[in-house]
Scaffold this motif. Sequence first.
Motif, PDB file in Angstrom:
ATOM      1  N   ALA A  45       0.813  -1.215   0.000  1.00 24.99           N
ATOM      2  CA  ALA A  45       0.000   0.000   0.000  1.00 24.99           C
ATOM      3  C   ALA A  45       0.851   1.271   0.000  1.00 24.99           C
ATOM      4  O   ALA A  45       0.323   2.366  -0.167  1.00 24.99           O
ATOM      5  CB  ALA A  45      -0.927   0.016   1.212  1.00 24.99           C
ATOM      6  N   LEU A  46       2.150   1.101   0.147  1.00 25.72           N
ATOM      7  CA  LEU A  46       3.031   2.250   0.309  1.00 25.72           C
ATOM      8  C   LEU A  46       3.521   2.812  -1.021  1.00 25.72           C
ATOM      9  O   LEU A  46       3.712   2.076  -1.990  1.00 25.72           O
ATOM     10  CB  LEU A  46       4.251   1.860   1.148  1.00 25.72           C
ATOM     11  N   ALA A  47       3.778   4.112  -1.010  1.00 24.10           N
ATOM     12  CA  ALA A  47       4.488   4.751  -2.111  1.00 24.10           C
ATOM     13  C   ALA A  47       5.982   4.476  -1.915  1.00 24.10           C
ATOM     14  O   ALA A  47       6.407   4.103  -0.806  1.00 24.10           O
ATOM     15  CB  ALA A  47       4.211   6.257  -2.091  1.00 24.10           C
ATOM     16  N   PRO A  48       6.796   4.640  -2.951  1.00 32.29           N
ATOM     17  CA  PRO A  48       8.235   4.413  -2.794  1.00 32.29           C
ATOM     18  C   PRO A  48       8.822   5.230  -1.643  1.00 32.29           C
ATOM     19  O   PRO A  48       8.545   6.425  -1.507  1.00 32.29           O
ATOM     20  CB  PRO A  48       8.812   4.857  -4.139  1.00 32.29           C
ATOM     21  N   GLU A  49       9.584   4.551  -0.815  1.00 31.78           N
ATOM     22  CA  GLU A  49      10.288   5.152   0.320  1.00 31.78           C
ATOM     23  C   GLU A  49       9.373   5.765   1.373  1.00 31.78           C
ATOM     24  O   GLU A  49       9.803   6.578   2.185  1.00 31.78           O
ATOM     25  CB  GLU A  49      11.329   6.157  -0.173  1.00 31.78           C
ATOM     26  N   GLU A  50       8.123   5.380   1.383  1.00 27.82           N
ATOM     27  CA  GLU A  50       7.179   5.870   2.379  1.00 27.82           C
ATOM     28  C   GLU A  50       7.287   5.005   3.633  1.00 27.82           C
ATOM     29  O   GLU A  50       7.388   3.787   3.537  1.00 27.82           O
ATOM     30  CB  GLU A  50       5.755   5.795   1.815  1.00 27.82           C
ATOM     31  N   PRO A  51       7.234   5.618   4.810  1.00 29.91           N
ATOM     32  CA  PRO A  51       7.237   4.801   6.033  1.00 29.91           C
ATOM     33  C   PRO A  51       5.914   4.038   6.160  1.00 29.91           C
ATOM     34  O   PRO A  51       4.920   4.384   5.505  1.00 29.91           O
ATOM     35  CB  PRO A  51       7.390   5.831   7.154  1.00 29.91           C
TER      36      PRO A  51
ATOM     37  N   GLY B  55     -16.412   9.159  -2.726  1.00 33.89           N
ATOM     38  CA  GLY B  55     -15.805  10.009  -1.710  1.00 33.89           C
ATOM     39  C   GLY B  55     -14.305   9.873  -1.546  1.00 33.89           C
ATOM     40  O   GLY B  55     -13.702  10.555  -0.712  1.00 33.89           O
ATOM     41  N   TRP B  56     -13.671   9.029  -2.327  1.00 36.19           N
ATOM     42  CA  TRP B  56     -12.215   8.867  -2.262  1.00 36.19           C
ATOM     43  C   TRP B  56     -11.558  10.047  -2.971  1.00 36.19           C
ATOM     44  O   TRP B  56     -12.114  10.589  -3.931  1.00 36.19           O
ATOM     45  CB  TRP B  56     -11.796   7.572  -2.927  1.00 36.19           C
ATOM     46  N   GLU B  57     -10.354  10.412  -2.515  1.00 39.90           N
ATOM     47  CA  GLU B  57      -9.603  11.504  -3.123  1.00 39.90           C
ATOM     48  C   GLU B  57      -8.146  11.108  -3.259  1.00 39.90           C
ATOM     49  O   GLU B  57      -7.621  10.384  -2.404  1.00 39.90           O
ATOM     50  CB  GLU B  57      -9.681  12.763  -2.258  1.00 39.90           C
ATOM     51  N   PRO B  58      -7.452  11.626  -4.286  1.00 36.94           N
ATOM     52  CA  PRO B  58      -6.012  11.378  -4.373  1.00 36.94           C
ATOM     53  C   PRO B  58      -5.321  11.930  -3.121  1.00 36.94           C
ATOM     54  O   PRO B  58      -5.694  12.991  -2.610  1.00 36.94           O
ATOM     55  CB  PRO B  58      -5.585  12.142  -5.618  1.00 36.94           C
ATOM     56  N   ASP B  59      -4.325  11.189  -2.621  1.00 40.36           N
ATOM     57  CA  ASP B  59      -3.610  11.664  -1.432  1.00 40.36           C
ATOM     58  C   ASP B  59      -2.210  12.186  -1.760  1.00 40.36           C
ATOM     59  O   ASP B  59      -1.450  12.508  -0.861  1.00 40.36           O
ATOM     60  CB  ASP B  59      -3.547  10.579  -0.350  1.00 40.36           C
ATOM     61  N   GLY B  60      -1.895  12.301  -3.050  1.00 42.18           N
ATOM     62  CA  GLY B  60      -0.607  12.838  -3.466  1.00 42.18           C
ATOM     63  C   GLY B  60       0.460  11.783  -3.708  1.00 42.18           C
ATOM     64  O   GLY B  60       1.512  12.087  -4.271  1.00 42.18           O
ATOM     65  N   ALA B  61       0.223  10.543  -3.304  1.00 41.49           N
ATOM     66  CA  ALA B  61       1.202   9.476  -3.520  1.00 41.49           C
ATOM     67  C   ALA B  61       1.070   8.942  -4.939  1.00 41.49           C
ATOM     68  O   ALA B  61      -0.031   8.846  -5.478  1.00 41.49           O
ATOM     69  CB  ALA B  61       0.995   8.350  -2.509  1.00 41.49           C
ATOM     70  N   ALA B  62       2.215   8.602  -5.516  1.00 45.30           N
ATOM     71  CA  ALA B  62       2.235   8.038  -6.863  1.00 45.30           C
ATOM     72  C   ALA B  62       3.372   7.032  -6.942  1.00 45.30           C
ATOM     73  O   ALA B  62       4.313   7.069  -6.153  1.00 45.30           O
ATOM     74  CB  ALA B  62       2.424   9.135  -7.902  1.00 45.30           C
ATOM     75  N   ARG B  63       3.249   6.120  -7.899  1.00 45.60           N
ATOM     76  CA  ARG B  63       4.314   5.160  -8.150  1.00 45.60           C
ATOM     77  C   ARG B  63       4.166   4.658  -9.587  1.00 45.60           C
ATOM     78  O   ARG B  63       3.139   4.885 -10.232  1.00 45.60           O
ATOM     79  CB  ARG B  63       4.274   3.991  -7.167  1.00 45.60           C
ATOM     80  N   ALA B  64       5.197   4.009 -10.051  1.00 46.08           N
ATOM     81  CA  ALA B  64       5.173   3.420 -11.390  1.00 46.08           C
ATOM     82  C   ALA B  64       5.580   1.963 -11.259  1.00 46.08           C
ATOM     83  O   ALA B  64       6.598   1.649 -10.637  1.00 46.08           O
ATOM     84  CB  ALA B  64       6.101   4.161 -12.323  1.00 46.08           C
ATOM     85  N   LEU B  65       4.774   1.080 -11.819  1.00 46.12           N
ATOM     86  CA  LEU B  65       5.081  -0.341 -11.819  1.00 46.12           C
ATOM     87  C   LEU B  65       5.831  -0.676 -13.102  1.00 46.12           C
ATOM     88  O   LEU B  65       5.441  -0.239 -14.181  1.00 46.12           O
ATOM     89  CB  LEU B  65       3.796  -1.160 -11.743  1.00 46.12           C
ATOM     90  N   ASP B  66       6.888  -1.462 -12.970  1.00 49.99           N
ATOM     91  CA  ASP B  66       7.647  -1.901 -14.132  1.00 49.99           C
ATOM     92  C   ASP B  66       7.027  -3.194 -14.649  1.00 49.99           C
ATOM     93  O   ASP B  66       7.124  -4.239 -14.015  1.00 49.99           O
ATOM     94  CB  ASP B  66       9.110  -2.126 -13.737  1.00 49.99           C
ATOM     95  N   VAL B  67       6.351  -3.102 -15.780  1.00 46.34           N
ATOM     96  CA  VAL B  67       5.695  -4.258 -16.385  1.00 46.34           C
ATOM     97  C   VAL B  67       6.407  -4.554 -17.703  1.00 46.34           C
ATOM     98  O   VAL B  67       6.168  -3.880 -18.706  1.00 46.34           O
ATOM     99  CB  VAL B  67       4.185  -3.990 -16.631  1.00 46.34           C
ATOM    100  N   ASP B  68       7.312  -5.523 -17.649  1.00 47.76           N
ATOM    101  CA  ASP B  68       8.060  -5.929 -18.843  1.00 47.76           C
ATOM    102  C   ASP B  68       8.732  -4.724 -19.501  1.00 47.76           C
ATOM    103  O   ASP B  68       8.554  -4.462 -20.693  1.00 47.76           O
ATOM    104  CB  ASP B  68       7.138  -6.662 -19.824  1.00 47.76           C
ATOM    105  N   ASP B  69       9.478  -3.967 -18.689  1.00 47.64           N
ATOM    106  CA  ASP B  69      10.227  -2.784 -19.135  1.00 47.64           C
ATOM    107  C   ASP B  69       9.330  -1.631 -19.598  1.00 47.64           C
ATOM    108  O   ASP B  69       9.780  -0.746 -20.324  1.00 47.64           O
ATOM    109  CB  ASP B  69      11.232  -3.137 -20.240  1.00 47.64           C
ATOM    110  N   MET B  70       8.086  -1.657 -19.188  1.00 47.52           N
ATOM    111  CA  MET B  70       7.176  -0.551 -19.471  1.00 47.52           C
ATOM    112  C   MET B  70       6.672  -0.028 -18.129  1.00 47.52           C
ATOM    113  O   MET B  70       6.207  -0.813 -17.294  1.00 47.52           O
ATOM    114  CB  MET B  70       5.997  -1.051 -20.309  1.00 47.52           C
ATOM    115  N   LEU B  71       6.798   1.266 -17.887  1.00 46.37           N
ATOM    116  CA  LEU B  71       6.323   1.839 -16.627  1.00 46.37           C
ATOM    117  C   LEU B  71       4.835   2.142 -16.722  1.00 46.37           C
ATOM    118  O   LEU B  71       4.376   2.795 -17.662  1.00 46.37           O
ATOM    119  CB  LEU B  71       7.102   3.102 -16.282  1.00 46.37           C
ATOM    120  N   VAL B  72       4.084   1.639 -15.736  1.00 45.86           N
ATOM    121  CA  VAL B  72       2.647   1.863 -15.664  1.00 45.86           C
ATOM    122  C   VAL B  72       2.392   2.680 -14.396  1.00 45.86           C
ATOM    123  O   VAL B  72       2.621   2.201 -13.285  1.00 45.86           O
ATOM    124  CB  VAL B  72       1.873   0.523 -15.624  1.00 45.86           C
ATOM    125  N   ASN B  73       1.954   3.909 -14.589  1.00 53.00           N
ATOM    126  CA  ASN B  73       1.781   4.836 -13.469  1.00 53.00           C
ATOM    127  C   ASN B  73       0.506   4.563 -12.689  1.00 53.00           C
ATOM    128  O   ASN B  73      -0.529   4.226 -13.266  1.00 53.00           O
ATOM    129  CB  ASN B  73       1.774   6.276 -13.988  1.00 53.00           C
TER     130      ASN B  73
END
Length: 184
Positions: free
Chosen positions: A90-96, A158-176
Amino acid sequence: MALGFVRPARPEDAAEVARIQLTTWRTAYRRMFPAHVLANLDEAYLARGWAEAIEAAPSERHRVLIAVEQTATADTVVGFAAAGPADEQALAPEEPPLPDTVAAVTDLLVEPRWGRRGHGSRLLSAVVDLWREDGFTSAVAWAYDADEAMKKFLTSAGWEPDGAARALDVDDMLVNQLRLHVAV
């Protein structure tokens, strides 16, 4: 709105959950992921993973629920949700680590041919009810940037973006992805 209900998944539902996951990914994500990645997904492998999630959940607060549509002649499993305490996934990169009062949706899928009939809303509502029983005060969920349907569904609830983002590496393609949150 279709007639239907949500119930906890049973071990015998694992194959159907895997089928729904595979069908939904191959339909909804066909423009997000390379075709060969989706084509190579193994339904039996997915079913084994869902069987384990259903039969041997990491805790009592981890749950898999299924949505069932009722007709005069049959009950059909049409979607599922998996949720539990927010963990490292559930964490963003380097998030505690998130507090133990934060829940996370790991999957919420309704097979496309059964969409827009209230099943996703029933699943989400059932998950939120269980979170409240379990003492969670907020929740997070990741959505693919290109998945407008999921983002619209969550924000309409009622959900809202919380500012966290990440990119998954799917077969050398980044999926945000972006993370949304909500108070429970």
